[in-house]
Design a protein around this motif. Structure first.
Motif, mmCIF file in Angstrom:
data_model
loop_
_atom_site.group_PDB
_atom_site.id
_atom_site.type_symbol
_atom_site.label_atom_id
_atom_site.label_comp_id
_atom_site.label_asym_id
_atom_site.label_seq_id
_atom_site.Cartn_x
_atom_site.Cartn_y
_atom_site.Cartn_z
ATOM 1 N N ILE A 3 0.841 -1.194 0.000
ATOM 2 C CA ILE A 3 0.000 0.000 0.000
ATOM 3 C C ILE A 3 0.877 1.244 0.000
ATOM 4 O O ILE A 3 1.784 1.378 0.831
ATOM 5 N N ILE A 5 0.867 5.281 0.552
ATOM 6 C CA ILE A 5 0.092 6.366 1.153
ATOM 7 C C ILE A 5 0.708 7.693 0.747
ATOM 8 O O ILE A 5 1.885 7.962 1.028
ATOM 9 N N VAL A 16 -3.394 6.816 9.329
ATOM 10 C CA VAL A 16 -3.755 5.759 8.371
ATOM 11 C C VAL A 16 -2.596 4.774 8.211
ATOM 12 O O VAL A 16 -2.794 3.549 8.186
ATOM 13 N N VAL A 69 -2.464 -0.940 -3.670
ATOM 14 C CA VAL A 69 -3.451 0.060 -3.253
ATOM 15 C C VAL A 69 -2.742 1.400 -3.085
ATOM 16 O O VAL A 69 -1.611 1.460 -2.595
ATOM 17 N N VAL A 71 -3.504 5.108 -1.266
ATOM 18 C CA VAL A 71 -4.368 5.902 -0.382
ATOM 19 C C VAL A 71 -3.885 7.340 -0.431
ATOM 20 O O VAL A 71 -2.745 7.631 -0.041
ATOM 21 N N ASN A 72 -4.734 8.229 -0.905
ATOM 22 C CA ASN A 72 -4.340 9.638 -1.029
ATOM 23 C C ASN A 72 -4.806 10.426 0.191
ATOM 24 O O ASN A 72 -5.977 10.779 0.307
ATOM 25 N N CYS A 73 -3.868 10.701 1.100
ATOM 26 C CA CYS A 73 -4.147 11.531 2.273
ATOM 27 C C CYS A 73 -3.532 12.918 2.132
ATOM 28 O O CYS A 73 -3.526 13.695 3.098
ATOM 29 N N VAL A 109 -7.923 4.763 -2.791
ATOM 30 C CA VAL A 109 -8.759 5.350 -1.739
ATOM 31 C C VAL A 109 -8.426 6.833 -1.663
ATOM 32 O O VAL A 109 -7.278 7.196 -1.403
ATOM 33 N N GLN A 110 -9.415 7.650 -1.905
ATOM 34 C CA GLN A 110 -9.214 9.095 -1.936
ATOM 35 C C GLN A 110 -9.810 9.734 -0.685
ATOM 36 O O GLN A 110 -11.008 9.625 -0.422
ATOM 37 N N TYR A 142 -12.282 2.218 -6.854
ATOM 38 C CA TYR A 142 -12.015 3.360 -5.972
ATOM 39 C C TYR A 142 -13.010 3.409 -4.826
ATOM 40 O O TYR A 142 -14.112 2.854 -4.890
ATOM 41 N N VAL A 193 -10.517 3.582 6.033
ATOM 42 C CA VAL A 193 -9.527 3.251 5.008
ATOM 43 C C VAL A 193 -9.203 1.762 5.067
ATOM 44 O O VAL A 193 -9.138 1.077 4.042
ATOM 45 N N VAL A 197 -9.698 -1.025 2.108
ATOM 46 C CA VAL A 197 -8.595 -1.870 1.629
ATOM 47 C C VAL A 197 -8.966 -3.352 1.713
ATOM 48 O O VAL A 197 -8.643 -4.144 0.816
#
Length: 426
Positions: A3, A5, A16, A69, A71-73, A109-110, A142, A193, A197
Protein backbone atom coordinates in the motif's frame (compact mmCIF):
# COMPACT_ATOMS: atom_id res chain seq x y z
CA UNK A 1 -0.95 -6.03 0.33
CA UNK A 2 1.52 -3.39 -0.74
CA UNK A 3 0.00 0.00 0.00
CA UNK A 4 1.28 3.44 -1.00
CA UNK A 5 0.09 6.37 1.15
CA UNK A 6 0.37 9.87 -0.27
CA UNK A 7 0.86 12.51 2.40
CA UNK A 8 1.87 9.86 4.92
CA UNK A 9 3.72 12.35 7.14
CA UNK A 10 0.57 14.40 7.72
CA UNK A 11 -2.01 14.37 10.50
CA UNK A 12 -4.39 11.96 8.76
CA UNK A 13 -1.77 10.14 6.71
CA UNK A 14 0.32 9.11 9.72
CA UNK A 15 -2.74 7.67 11.50
CA UNK A 16 -3.75 5.76 8.37
CA UNK A 17 -0.21 4.42 7.99
CA UNK A 18 -0.15 3.20 11.60
CA UNK A 19 -3.49 1.41 11.16
CA UNK A 20 -2.49 -0.30 7.90
CA UNK A 21 0.87 -1.40 9.33
CA UNK A 22 -1.02 -2.86 12.32
CA UNK A 23 -3.27 -4.69 9.85
CA UNK A 24 -0.20 -6.43 8.47
CA UNK A 25 0.17 -4.59 5.16
CA UNK A 26 3.48 -3.53 3.60
CA UNK A 27 3.16 0.25 3.69
CA UNK A 28 5.14 2.81 1.71
CA UNK A 29 4.77 6.45 2.63
CA UNK A 30 5.31 9.36 0.27
CA UNK A 31 6.01 12.84 1.60
CA UNK A 32 7.96 15.98 0.82
CA UNK A 33 10.13 15.78 3.95
CA UNK A 34 10.11 12.25 5.39
CA UNK A 35 13.46 12.54 7.20
CA UNK A 36 12.00 12.55 10.71
CA UNK A 37 9.27 10.10 9.70
CA UNK A 38 11.89 7.46 8.95
CA UNK A 39 12.93 7.56 12.59
CA UNK A 40 9.41 7.76 14.02
CA UNK A 41 7.89 5.00 11.85
CA UNK A 42 10.63 2.55 10.84
CA UNK A 43 8.05 -0.04 9.75
CA UNK A 44 7.09 2.18 6.80
CA UNK A 45 9.14 2.39 3.62
CA UNK A 46 9.57 6.10 3.01
CA UNK A 47 9.72 7.84 -0.37
CA UNK A 48 10.47 11.50 -0.90
CA UNK A 49 8.55 13.37 -3.58
CA UNK A 50 6.49 16.49 -4.17
CA UNK A 51 3.11 15.83 -5.79
CA UNK A 52 3.25 19.21 -7.52
CA UNK A 53 6.15 17.81 -9.59
CA UNK A 54 4.40 14.52 -10.44
CA UNK A 55 1.94 15.72 -13.06
CA UNK A 56 2.56 13.16 -15.82
CA UNK A 57 1.96 9.40 -15.86
CA UNK A 58 5.68 8.82 -16.40
CA UNK A 59 6.42 10.53 -13.07
CA UNK A 60 4.40 7.82 -11.28
CA UNK A 61 5.63 4.67 -13.01
CA UNK A 62 8.49 3.85 -10.64
CA UNK A 63 6.58 4.91 -7.52
CA UNK A 64 3.59 2.68 -8.36
CA UNK A 65 5.70 -0.37 -9.15
CA UNK A 66 4.47 -3.40 -7.14
CA UNK A 67 1.84 -1.29 -5.30
CA UNK A 68 -1.62 -2.82 -4.95
CA UNK A 69 -3.45 0.06 -3.25
CA UNK A 70 -2.92 3.82 -3.24
CA UNK A 71 -4.37 5.90 -0.38
CA UNK A 72 -4.34 9.64 -1.03
CA UNK A 73 -4.15 11.53 2.27
CA UNK A 74 -2.29 14.49 0.76
CA UNK A 75 -3.78 17.92 0.57
CA UNK A 76 -3.16 21.62 0.98
CA UNK A 77 -5.55 24.31 2.11
CA UNK A 78 -4.49 27.14 -0.16
CA UNK A 79 -1.94 28.14 -2.78
CA UNK A 80 1.26 29.45 -1.24
CA UNK A 81 5.01 29.42 -1.55
CA UNK A 82 5.28 25.64 -1.21
CA UNK A 83 1.73 24.67 -2.27
CA UNK A 84 0.22 24.53 -5.76
CA UNK A 85 -3.34 23.22 -5.45
CA UNK A 86 -3.98 22.72 -9.15
CA UNK A 87 -0.78 20.72 -9.57
CA UNK A 88 -0.82 18.66 -6.37
CA UNK A 89 -4.53 18.04 -5.83
CA UNK A 90 -5.73 17.76 -9.42
CA UNK A 91 -3.03 17.39 -12.10
CA UNK A 92 -0.95 14.95 -10.04
CA UNK A 93 -4.02 12.83 -9.30
CA UNK A 94 -5.06 12.64 -12.95
CA UNK A 95 -1.51 11.57 -13.80
CA UNK A 96 -1.68 8.97 -11.02
CA UNK A 97 -4.92 7.51 -12.42
CA UNK A 98 -3.41 7.26 -15.89
CA UNK A 99 -0.31 5.50 -14.55
CA UNK A 100 -2.36 3.19 -12.31
CA UNK A 101 -4.09 1.71 -15.36
CA UNK A 102 -0.78 0.34 -16.59
CA UNK A 103 0.32 -0.99 -13.18
CA UNK A 104 -1.04 -3.56 -10.73
CA UNK A 105 -3.02 -0.99 -8.72
CA UNK A 106 -6.24 -2.66 -7.56
CA UNK A 107 -7.79 0.17 -5.54
CA UNK A 108 -7.44 3.90 -4.99
CA UNK A 109 -8.76 5.35 -1.74
CA UNK A 110 -9.21 9.10 -1.94
CA UNK A 111 -9.46 11.17 1.25
CA UNK A 112 -11.43 14.14 -0.01
CA UNK A 113 -13.72 16.83 1.41
CA UNK A 114 -17.35 17.84 1.20
CA UNK A 115 -17.36 19.83 -2.04
CA UNK A 116 -21.16 20.27 -2.09
CA UNK A 117 -21.27 23.66 -0.38
CA UNK A 118 -21.91 27.27 -1.31
CA UNK A 119 -18.13 27.86 -1.32
CA UNK A 120 -17.44 24.94 -3.67
CA UNK A 121 -15.65 27.27 -6.10
CA UNK A 122 -12.76 27.74 -3.67
CA UNK A 123 -9.57 26.33 -5.24
CA UNK A 124 -9.19 23.88 -2.35
CA UNK A 125 -12.60 22.32 -2.99
CA UNK A 126 -12.59 22.79 -6.76
CA UNK A 127 -9.34 20.87 -7.20
CA UNK A 128 -10.54 18.13 -4.84
CA UNK A 129 -13.77 17.83 -6.82
CA UNK A 130 -11.89 17.69 -10.12
CA UNK A 131 -9.77 14.80 -8.83
CA UNK A 132 -12.82 13.02 -7.37
CA UNK A 133 -14.80 13.29 -10.60
CA UNK A 134 -11.86 12.06 -12.66
CA UNK A 135 -11.39 9.09 -10.33
CA UNK A 136 -15.08 8.16 -10.46
CA UNK A 137 -15.02 8.14 -14.27
CA UNK A 138 -11.57 6.55 -14.65
CA UNK A 139 -12.74 2.93 -14.61
CA UNK A 140 -10.36 2.20 -11.73
CA UNK A 141 -11.63 0.57 -8.52
CA UNK A 142 -12.01 3.36 -5.97
CA UNK A 143 -13.48 4.51 -2.67
CA UNK A 144 -13.86 8.20 -1.83
CA UNK A 145 -14.01 9.15 1.85
CA UNK A 146 -15.08 12.63 2.92
CA UNK A 147 -14.24 13.20 6.59
CA UNK A 148 -15.68 16.08 8.59
CA UNK A 149 -13.36 18.05 10.89
CA UNK A 150 -10.91 15.40 12.07
CA UNK A 151 -10.26 15.24 15.82
CA UNK A 152 -7.84 12.97 17.62
CA UNK A 153 -5.04 12.68 20.12
CA UNK A 154 -2.81 14.88 17.99
CA UNK A 155 -3.91 17.94 16.09
CA UNK A 156 -3.13 20.00 13.04
CA UNK A 157 -4.73 22.89 11.20
CA UNK A 158 -8.37 23.32 12.20
CA UNK A 159 -8.21 20.97 15.18
CA UNK A 160 -5.09 22.75 16.47
CA UNK A 161 -6.87 26.08 16.12
CA UNK A 162 -9.79 24.75 18.19
CA UNK A 163 -7.41 23.99 21.05
CA UNK A 164 -5.76 27.39 20.76
CA UNK A 165 -9.09 29.22 20.83
CA UNK A 166 -10.19 27.13 23.80
CA UNK A 167 -7.12 28.14 25.81
CA UNK A 168 -7.67 31.91 25.70
CA UNK A 169 -7.40 33.32 29.22
CA UNK A 170 -10.32 35.72 29.71
CA UNK A 171 -12.84 35.11 26.97
CA UNK A 172 -13.24 32.96 23.87
CA UNK A 173 -12.90 35.27 20.87
CA UNK A 174 -14.75 33.52 18.02
CA UNK A 175 -15.63 34.37 14.45
CA UNK A 176 -18.64 32.48 13.02
CA UNK A 177 -19.36 31.15 16.50
CA UNK A 178 -22.76 29.76 15.40
CA UNK A 179 -21.47 27.80 12.41
CA UNK A 180 -22.44 24.11 12.47
CA UNK A 181 -19.50 21.72 12.78
CA UNK A 182 -19.41 17.96 12.42
CA UNK A 183 -16.34 16.08 13.60
CA UNK A 184 -14.92 12.62 13.10
CA UNK A 185 -12.45 10.66 15.19
CA UNK A 186 -9.18 10.18 13.32
CA UNK A 187 -9.31 6.51 14.35
CA UNK A 188 -12.62 6.20 12.49
CA UNK A 189 -11.00 7.67 9.38
CA UNK A 190 -8.17 5.14 9.60
CA UNK A 191 -10.71 2.35 10.23
CA UNK A 192 -12.69 3.37 7.14
CA UNK A 193 -9.53 3.25 5.01
CA UNK A 194 -8.74 -0.18 6.46
CA UNK A 195 -12.26 -1.36 5.64
CA UNK A 196 -11.93 -0.11 2.06
CA UNK A 197 -8.59 -1.87 1.63
CA UNK A 198 -10.04 -5.13 2.97
CA UNK A 199 -13.07 -4.93 0.69
CA UNK A 200 -15.57 -4.30 3.50
CA UNK A 201 -16.46 -1.06 1.68
CA UNK A 202 -17.28 -1.90 -1.90
CA UNK A 203 -15.56 -0.17 -4.78
CA UNK A 204 -17.45 2.79 -6.20
CA UNK A 205 -18.59 4.13 -2.84
CA UNK A 206 -18.45 7.84 -2.02
CA UNK A 207 -18.90 8.11 1.74
CA UNK A 208 -19.06 10.91 4.28
CA UNK A 209 -17.36 10.25 7.63
CA UNK A 210 -18.84 12.22 10.51
CA UNK A 211 -19.99 11.94 14.07
CA UNK A 212 -23.59 11.37 15.00
CA UNK A 213 -24.04 14.95 16.19
CA UNK A 214 -23.59 18.48 14.90
CA UNK A 215 -22.25 21.16 17.23
CA UNK A 216 -21.94 24.87 16.85
CA UNK A 217 -18.39 26.18 16.75
CA UNK A 218 -18.80 27.82 20.15
CA UNK A 219 -19.97 24.50 21.65
CA UNK A 220 -17.00 22.66 20.17
CA UNK A 221 -14.55 25.22 21.54
CA UNK A 222 -16.12 24.98 24.98
CA UNK A 223 -15.80 21.21 24.80
CA UNK A 224 -12.09 21.54 24.07
CA UNK A 225 -11.69 24.03 26.90
CA UNK A 226 -13.18 21.49 29.29
CA UNK A 227 -10.85 18.85 27.82
CA UNK A 228 -7.87 21.08 28.59
CA UNK A 229 -9.03 21.34 32.20
CA UNK A 230 -9.69 25.09 32.07
CA UNK A 231 -12.60 26.85 33.79
CA UNK A 232 -15.55 28.12 31.72
CA UNK A 233 -15.09 31.43 29.91
CA UNK A 234 -17.61 33.64 28.10
CA UNK A 235 -17.97 33.53 24.34
CA UNK A 236 -17.09 36.87 22.71
CA UNK A 237 -18.38 36.87 19.10
CA UNK A 238 -16.21 38.80 16.66
CA UNK A 239 -17.76 40.21 13.45
CA UNK A 240 -16.27 38.61 10.37
CA UNK A 241 -15.38 42.03 8.94
CA UNK A 242 -13.01 42.67 11.84
CA UNK A 243 -11.13 39.48 11.02
CA UNK A 244 -10.27 40.52 7.46
CA UNK A 245 -6.93 42.18 8.36
CA UNK A 246 -5.92 39.03 10.24
CA UNK A 247 -6.95 36.88 7.29
CA UNK A 248 -4.97 39.11 4.93
CA UNK A 249 -1.88 38.73 7.11
CA UNK A 250 -2.37 34.94 7.23
CA UNK A 251 -2.66 34.81 3.42
CA UNK A 252 0.47 36.94 3.08
CA UNK A 253 2.30 34.60 5.46
CA UNK A 254 1.19 31.73 3.24
CA UNK A 255 3.09 33.26 0.34
CA UNK A 256 6.16 33.25 2.61
CA UNK A 257 5.73 29.53 3.29
CA UNK A 258 3.82 29.60 6.60
CA UNK A 259 0.63 27.53 7.00
CA UNK A 260 -1.88 29.40 9.11
CA UNK A 261 -5.37 27.99 9.77
CA UNK A 262 -6.64 31.58 9.66
CA UNK A 263 -6.20 31.95 5.90
CA UNK A 264 -9.10 33.09 3.74
CA UNK A 265 -9.98 29.57 2.55
CA UNK A 266 -10.41 28.30 6.11
CA UNK A 267 -12.45 31.36 7.07
CA UNK A 268 -14.72 30.96 4.03
CA UNK A 269 -15.34 27.29 4.80
CA UNK A 270 -15.91 28.04 8.48
CA UNK A 271 -18.43 30.76 7.63
CA UNK A 272 -20.66 28.09 6.06
CA UNK A 273 -19.84 25.39 8.58
CA UNK A 274 -18.54 21.85 8.17
CA UNK A 275 -21.56 19.58 7.93
CA UNK A 276 -22.69 16.80 5.61
CA UNK A 277 -26.21 18.18 5.24
CA UNK A 278 -27.84 14.82 5.84
CA UNK A 279 -25.83 12.90 3.26
CA UNK A 280 -27.36 9.44 2.82
CA UNK A 281 -24.07 7.62 2.15
CA UNK A 282 -22.36 8.21 5.46
CA UNK A 283 -20.56 6.35 8.22
CA UNK A 284 -21.45 7.82 11.59
CA UNK A 285 -18.95 7.61 14.41
CA UNK A 286 -18.81 8.67 18.03
CA UNK A 287 -19.25 12.22 19.27
CA UNK A 288 -16.49 14.79 19.70
CA UNK A 289 -16.94 14.50 23.47
CA UNK A 290 -16.35 10.75 23.27
CA UNK A 291 -13.24 11.24 21.13
CA UNK A 292 -11.76 13.73 23.57
CA UNK A 293 -12.70 11.62 26.59
CA UNK A 294 -10.88 8.66 25.08
CA UNK A 295 -7.74 10.79 24.73
CA UNK A 296 -7.25 12.66 28.04
CA UNK A 297 -5.18 15.83 27.74
CA UNK A 298 -1.83 16.34 29.40
CA UNK A 299 0.05 19.46 30.36
CA UNK A 300 1.83 19.32 27.00
CA UNK A 301 -1.54 19.83 25.29
CA UNK A 302 -2.16 22.98 27.32
CA UNK A 303 1.30 24.28 26.47
CA UNK A 304 0.69 23.60 22.77
CA UNK A 305 -2.71 25.28 22.84
CA UNK A 306 -1.37 28.41 24.53
CA UNK A 307 1.67 28.64 22.27
CA UNK A 308 -0.16 27.97 19.01
CA UNK A 309 -1.40 31.51 18.41
CA UNK A 310 1.65 33.00 20.14
CA UNK A 311 4.01 31.27 17.73
CA UNK A 312 3.49 33.68 14.79
CA UNK A 313 3.67 36.65 17.16
CA UNK A 314 6.92 35.37 18.66
CA UNK A 315 8.48 34.79 15.24
CA UNK A 316 7.27 38.14 13.87
CA UNK A 317 8.40 39.97 17.01
CA UNK A 318 11.86 38.42 16.84
CA UNK A 319 12.15 39.25 13.14
CA UNK A 320 11.09 42.84 13.84
CA UNK A 321 13.68 43.11 16.62
CA UNK A 322 16.48 42.14 14.22
CA UNK A 323 15.16 44.33 11.42
CA UNK A 324 14.99 47.39 13.67
CA UNK A 325 18.41 46.57 15.13
CA UNK A 326 19.78 46.93 11.62
CA UNK A 327 17.63 49.78 10.35
CA UNK A 328 17.82 52.22 13.31
CA UNK A 329 21.66 52.63 13.25
CA UNK A 330 21.43 53.39 9.52
CA UNK A 331 19.40 56.48 10.33
CA UNK A 332 22.56 57.96 11.88
CA UNK A 333 25.52 55.73 10.97
CA UNK A 334 28.15 58.27 12.05
CA UNK A 335 26.78 58.35 15.58
CA UNK A 336 26.27 54.58 15.63
CA UNK A 337 29.93 53.99 14.81
CA UNK A 338 31.26 56.36 17.49
CA UNK A 339 31.76 53.69 20.14
CA UNK A 340 34.08 51.77 17.79
CA UNK A 341 36.48 54.67 17.18
CA UNK A 342 38.47 53.82 20.31
CA UNK A 343 39.45 50.49 18.76
CA UNK A 344 39.78 51.16 15.02
CA UNK A 345 40.07 53.92 12.39
CA UNK A 346 36.91 55.80 11.34
CA UNK A 347 36.68 54.02 8.00
CA UNK A 348 36.87 50.60 9.62
CA UNK A 349 34.36 51.61 12.28
CA UNK A 350 31.89 52.77 9.64
CA UNK A 351 32.44 49.60 7.58
CA UNK A 352 31.84 47.35 10.59
CA UNK A 353 28.73 49.31 11.55
CA UNK A 354 27.25 49.02 8.07
CA UNK A 355 28.17 45.32 7.92
CA UNK A 356 26.49 44.47 11.22
CA UNK A 357 23.41 46.44 10.16
CA UNK A 358 23.22 44.46 6.92
CA UNK A 359 23.60 41.18 8.83
CA UNK A 360 20.81 42.11 11.27
CA UNK A 361 18.45 43.13 8.47
CA UNK A 362 19.22 40.00 6.44
CA UNK A 363 18.56 37.70 9.41
CA UNK A 364 15.34 39.48 10.34
CA UNK A 365 14.06 39.21 6.77
CA UNK A 366 15.15 35.56 6.45
CA UNK A 367 13.18 34.58 9.56
CA UNK A 368 9.98 35.79 7.91
CA UNK A 369 10.59 33.38 5.01
CA UNK A 370 9.58 29.92 6.31
CA UNK A 371 12.03 27.80 4.24
CA UNK A 372 14.93 29.84 5.68
CA UNK A 373 13.57 30.24 9.22
CA UNK A 374 15.58 27.48 10.90
CA UNK A 375 18.85 28.57 9.33
CA UNK A 376 18.07 32.19 10.23
CA UNK A 377 17.44 31.27 13.87
CA UNK A 378 20.67 29.29 14.11
CA UNK A 379 22.53 32.22 12.55
CA UNK A 380 20.88 34.58 15.05
CA UNK A 381 22.22 32.49 17.90
CA UNK A 382 25.73 32.54 16.42
CA UNK A 383 25.68 36.27 15.67
CA UNK A 384 24.26 37.11 19.12
CA UNK A 385 27.02 35.13 20.81
CA UNK A 386 29.56 36.87 18.58
CA UNK A 387 28.15 40.28 19.58
CA UNK A 388 28.36 39.32 23.26
CA UNK A 389 31.92 38.06 22.91
CA UNK A 390 33.06 41.06 20.88
CA UNK A 391 31.39 43.56 23.19
CA UNK A 392 32.86 41.88 26.27
CA UNK A 393 36.38 41.89 24.84
CA UNK A 394 36.34 45.37 23.34
CA UNK A 395 34.18 47.28 25.80
CA UNK A 396 33.29 45.28 28.95
CA UNK A 397 31.88 48.43 30.56
CA UNK A 398 28.83 47.97 28.34
CA UNK A 399 27.66 45.33 30.85
CA UNK A 400 27.30 48.16 33.36
CA UNK A 401 25.58 50.55 30.97
CA UNK A 402 22.20 51.65 32.44
CA UNK A 403 20.53 50.92 29.08
CA UNK A 404 21.97 47.39 29.10
CA UNK A 405 22.96 47.00 25.41
CA UNK A 406 24.66 43.67 26.12
CA UNK A 407 22.23 42.43 28.75
CA UNK A 408 19.38 42.88 26.29
CA UNK A 409 21.00 40.32 24.02
CA UNK A 410 20.32 37.59 26.59
CA UNK A 411 16.48 37.67 26.34
CA UNK A 412 16.89 37.80 22.56
CA UNK A 413 18.89 34.58 22.77
CA UNK A 414 16.19 32.95 24.89
CA UNK A 415 13.44 34.08 22.48
CA UNK A 416 15.43 32.62 19.60
CA UNK A 417 15.71 29.29 21.40
CA UNK A 418 11.96 29.30 22.09
CA UNK A 419 11.21 29.99 18.41
CA UNK A 420 13.48 27.14 17.38
CA UNK A 421 11.75 24.82 19.84
CA UNK A 422 8.25 25.48 18.45
CA UNK A 423 9.15 26.00 14.78
CA UNK A 424 8.15 22.55 13.50
CA UNK A 425 4.61 22.21 12.15
CA UNK A 426 4.34 18.39 11.85
Amino acid sequence: MNILILGATGFIGSAVAARLVADGHAVSGLGRTPVRARTKWPDVRWLRADLAHMTTAVDWQETLKDQHVVVNCAGALQDGFSDDLAASQADAMLALYAAAKTCDVRLIVQISANADTSVADLPFLATKRRADDALASSGLPYVILRPALVVGRNSHGGSALLRALASMPFGLLLIHSQSPIETVDIKDVAAAVSAAVCGEIASGNDITLASSETLMLCELVKLHRQWLGLPPAPIIPIPAALAKPLTWLADFAGHLGWHSPLRSTAMAIMSKGIASNGTVSAIRGGSAAATLAANPSGIQDLWFARLYLLKPLIAAGLALFWLLSGIIPLLSPQEASQHLLAFMPPTAAMTLTLFTCAVDIALGAALLFRPLARKALLAMLAVSLAYLAGGTLLEPSLWLDPLGPLIKVLPSLLLTLVTLAILDER
